[in-house]
Design a protein around this motif. Structure first.
Motif, mmCIF file in Angstrom:
data_model
loop_
_atom_site.group_PDB
_atom_site.id
_atom_site.type_symbol
_atom_site.label_atom_id
_atom_site.label_comp_id
_atom_site.label_asym_id
_atom_site.label_seq_id
_atom_site.Cartn_x
_atom_site.Cartn_y
_atom_site.Cartn_z
ATOM 1 N N ALA A 58 0.783 -1.271 0.050
ATOM 2 C CA ALA A 58 -0.017 0.090 0.106
ATOM 3 C C ALA A 58 0.706 1.163 0.005
ATOM 4 O O ALA A 58 0.488 2.484 -0.688
ATOM 5 C CB ALA A 58 -0.991 0.117 1.016
ATOM 6 N N PRO A 59 2.123 1.338 0.839
ATOM 7 C CA PRO A 59 2.727 2.559 0.688
ATOM 8 C C PRO A 59 3.441 2.726 -0.692
ATOM 9 O O PRO A 59 3.763 3.936 -0.948
ATOM 10 C CB PRO A 59 3.943 2.398 1.746
ATOM 11 C CG PRO A 59 3.312 1.386 2.562
ATOM 12 C CD PRO A 59 2.562 0.494 1.941
ATOM 13 N N LEU A 60 3.554 1.711 -1.429
ATOM 14 C CA LEU A 60 4.313 1.995 -2.746
ATOM 15 C C LEU A 60 3.864 2.987 -3.659
ATOM 16 O O LEU A 60 4.320 3.835 -4.111
ATOM 17 C CB LEU A 60 4.722 0.796 -3.359
ATOM 18 C CG LEU A 60 5.758 -0.188 -2.659
ATOM 19 C CD1 LEU A 60 5.995 -1.439 -3.473
ATOM 20 C CD2 LEU A 60 7.121 0.519 -2.528
ATOM 21 N N PRO A 61 2.434 2.935 -4.035
ATOM 22 C CA PRO A 61 1.880 3.822 -4.814
ATOM 23 C C PRO A 61 2.011 5.347 -4.576
ATOM 24 O O PRO A 61 2.672 6.209 -5.601
ATOM 25 C CB PRO A 61 0.448 3.189 -5.139
ATOM 26 C CG PRO A 61 0.561 2.022 -4.742
ATOM 27 C CD PRO A 61 1.573 1.883 -3.545
ATOM 28 N N PRO A 62 1.751 5.653 -3.270
ATOM 29 C CA PRO A 62 1.967 7.169 -3.130
ATOM 30 C C PRO A 62 3.424 7.514 -3.121
ATOM 31 O O PRO A 62 3.758 8.723 -3.709
ATOM 32 C CB PRO A 62 1.460 7.178 -1.639
ATOM 33 C CG PRO A 62 0.542 5.890 -1.395
ATOM 34 C CD PRO A 62 1.174 4.869 -2.407
ATOM 35 N N CYS A 119 4.460 7.655 4.947
ATOM 36 C CA CYS A 119 3.587 6.134 4.560
ATOM 37 C C CYS A 119 3.825 5.046 5.447
ATOM 38 O O CYS A 119 3.232 4.165 6.034
ATOM 39 C CB CYS A 119 3.739 5.868 3.135
ATOM 40 S SG CYS A 119 2.712 6.946 2.100
ATOM 41 N N CYS A 120 5.328 4.741 5.748
ATOM 42 C CA CYS A 120 5.592 3.658 6.362
ATOM 43 C C CYS A 120 5.615 3.813 7.979
ATOM 44 O O CYS A 120 5.194 3.112 8.915
ATOM 45 C CB CYS A 120 7.228 3.150 6.230
ATOM 46 S SG CYS A 120 7.160 2.622 4.475
ATOM 47 N N PHE A 121 5.983 5.210 8.362
ATOM 48 C CA PHE A 121 6.165 5.342 9.913
ATOM 49 C C PHE A 121 4.676 5.896 10.445
ATOM 50 O O PHE A 121 4.617 5.652 11.698
ATOM 51 C CB PHE A 121 7.406 6.073 10.284
ATOM 52 C CG PHE A 121 8.633 5.316 10.232
ATOM 53 C CD1 PHE A 121 8.931 4.383 10.793
ATOM 54 C CD2 PHE A 121 9.493 5.726 9.094
ATOM 55 C CE1 PHE A 121 10.208 3.653 10.885
ATOM 56 C CE2 PHE A 121 10.418 5.095 8.702
ATOM 57 C CZ PHE A 121 11.142 4.094 9.728
ATOM 58 N N LEU A 122 3.842 6.405 9.808
ATOM 59 C CA LEU A 122 2.547 7.140 10.058
ATOM 60 C C LEU A 122 1.529 6.302 9.303
ATOM 61 O O LEU A 122 0.477 5.822 10.155
ATOM 62 C CB LEU A 122 2.417 8.628 10.082
ATOM 63 C CG LEU A 122 3.398 9.407 10.618
ATOM 64 C CD1 LEU A 122 2.703 10.770 10.151
ATOM 65 C CD2 LEU A 122 3.007 9.249 12.043
ATOM 66 N N GLY A 123 1.592 6.079 8.205
ATOM 67 C CA GLY A 123 0.451 5.305 7.506
ATOM 68 C C GLY A 123 0.258 3.899 7.816
ATOM 69 O O GLY A 123 -0.803 3.588 8.050
ATOM 70 N N LEU A 124 1.327 3.096 7.817
ATOM 71 C CA LEU A 124 1.191 1.740 8.139
ATOM 72 C C LEU A 124 0.800 1.332 9.562
ATOM 73 O O LEU A 124 -0.280 0.586 9.897
ATOM 74 C CB LEU A 124 2.369 0.949 7.930
ATOM 75 C CG LEU A 124 2.678 0.560 6.360
ATOM 76 C CD1 LEU A 124 4.015 -0.112 6.258
ATOM 77 C CD2 LEU A 124 1.757 -0.473 5.886
ATOM 78 N N PRO A 125 1.132 2.486 10.566
ATOM 79 C CA PRO A 125 0.355 2.187 12.001
ATOM 80 C C PRO A 125 -0.844 2.688 12.152
ATOM 81 O O PRO A 125 -1.772 1.795 12.835
ATOM 82 C CB PRO A 125 1.253 3.019 12.687
ATOM 83 C CG PRO A 125 2.743 3.189 12.104
ATOM 84 C CD PRO A 125 2.381 2.858 10.660
ATOM 85 N N LEU A 126 -1.227 3.609 11.198
ATOM 86 C CA LEU A 126 -2.853 4.004 11.337
ATOM 87 C C LEU A 126 -3.570 2.927 10.592
ATOM 88 O O LEU A 126 -4.547 2.613 11.085
ATOM 89 C CB LEU A 126 -2.780 5.381 10.093
ATOM 90 C CG LEU A 126 -4.091 5.801 9.864
ATOM 91 C CD1 LEU A 126 -4.816 6.207 11.003
ATOM 92 C CD2 LEU A 126 -4.199 7.046 8.797
ATOM 93 N N VAL A 127 -3.068 2.230 9.439
ATOM 94 C CA VAL A 127 -3.818 1.054 8.953
ATOM 95 C C VAL A 127 -4.139 0.073 10.172
ATOM 96 O O VAL A 127 -5.072 -0.626 10.024
ATOM 97 C CB VAL A 127 -3.207 0.610 7.597
ATOM 98 C CG1 VAL A 127 -3.574 -0.748 7.370
ATOM 99 C CG2 VAL A 127 -3.246 1.431 6.567
#
Length: 172
Positions: free
Chosen positions: A107-111, A151-159
């Motif tokens: 999921a983080p790759l496209p952004p 995306c990795c340090f905020l986005g993935l924990p949000l997910v």
């Protein structure tokens, strides 16, 4: 009646995502982190939300469009920054089921990729020195690195947090 309620839910979700994205971007702008070659938009953590709802796709695009009104890159950023976010959200939505241990690891790759390439190109083209490949690669790597961190340090924990909430809702 059920169909209207689903449309309303979609509209409200998209509007809320757009509003939160805009507010978070403007917050990052107060710290000079939202626009330019060095970007750490907290709002980019939301670019992983298409994993949960299709309403995030237009919500993110509208939020980015509204946020980029204040960008120093003007109409170009409103068009190309929004295009990068829209394309990234669409691809993220398509990758939502590619998971390892319930984590949508792609999921983080496209952004990261769309913003690095499109926004990096935009910055290089609009540079006061004019376009150069060195300027493009510098901007692309800088924008991509900031995007990757968010995306990795905020986005993935949000997910992960949203998945836990979703799982608890299903239990009750």
């Amino acid at each position: 009646m059920r169909r209207n309620s689903q449309h309303l839910k979609y509209l409200v979700q998209g509007a809320m995502i757009a509003a939160i994205y805009t507010v978070l971007t403007l917050l990052a702008a107060t710290a000079n982190l939202a626009y330019g070659p060095v970007q750490f938009r907290f709002s980019e953590a939301l670019t992983l939300l298409p994993v949960f709802t299709p309403a995030a796709v237009p919500g993110l695009a509208v939020g980015c469009l509204l946020s980029n009104i204040w960008s120093g890159y003007g109409a170009a950023d409103m068009v190309f920054g929004t295009l990068a976010t829209l394309l990234a959200a669409m691809v993220t939505r398509r990758l939502r089921n590619v998971r390892i241990k319930k984590v949508p690891f792609l999921a983080p790759l496209p952004p990261v990729l769309f913003n690095a390439v499109i926004v990096g190109l935009e910055i290089a083209v609009l540079s006061t020195q004019g376009f150069s490949w060195a300027g493009f690669w510098s901007a692309a790597l800088s924008v991509g690195a900031g995007e990757l961190v968010i995306c990795c340090f905020l986005g993935l924990p949000l997910v992960a947090a949203l998945q836990k909430v979703e799982e608890k809702r299903k239990i009750f």
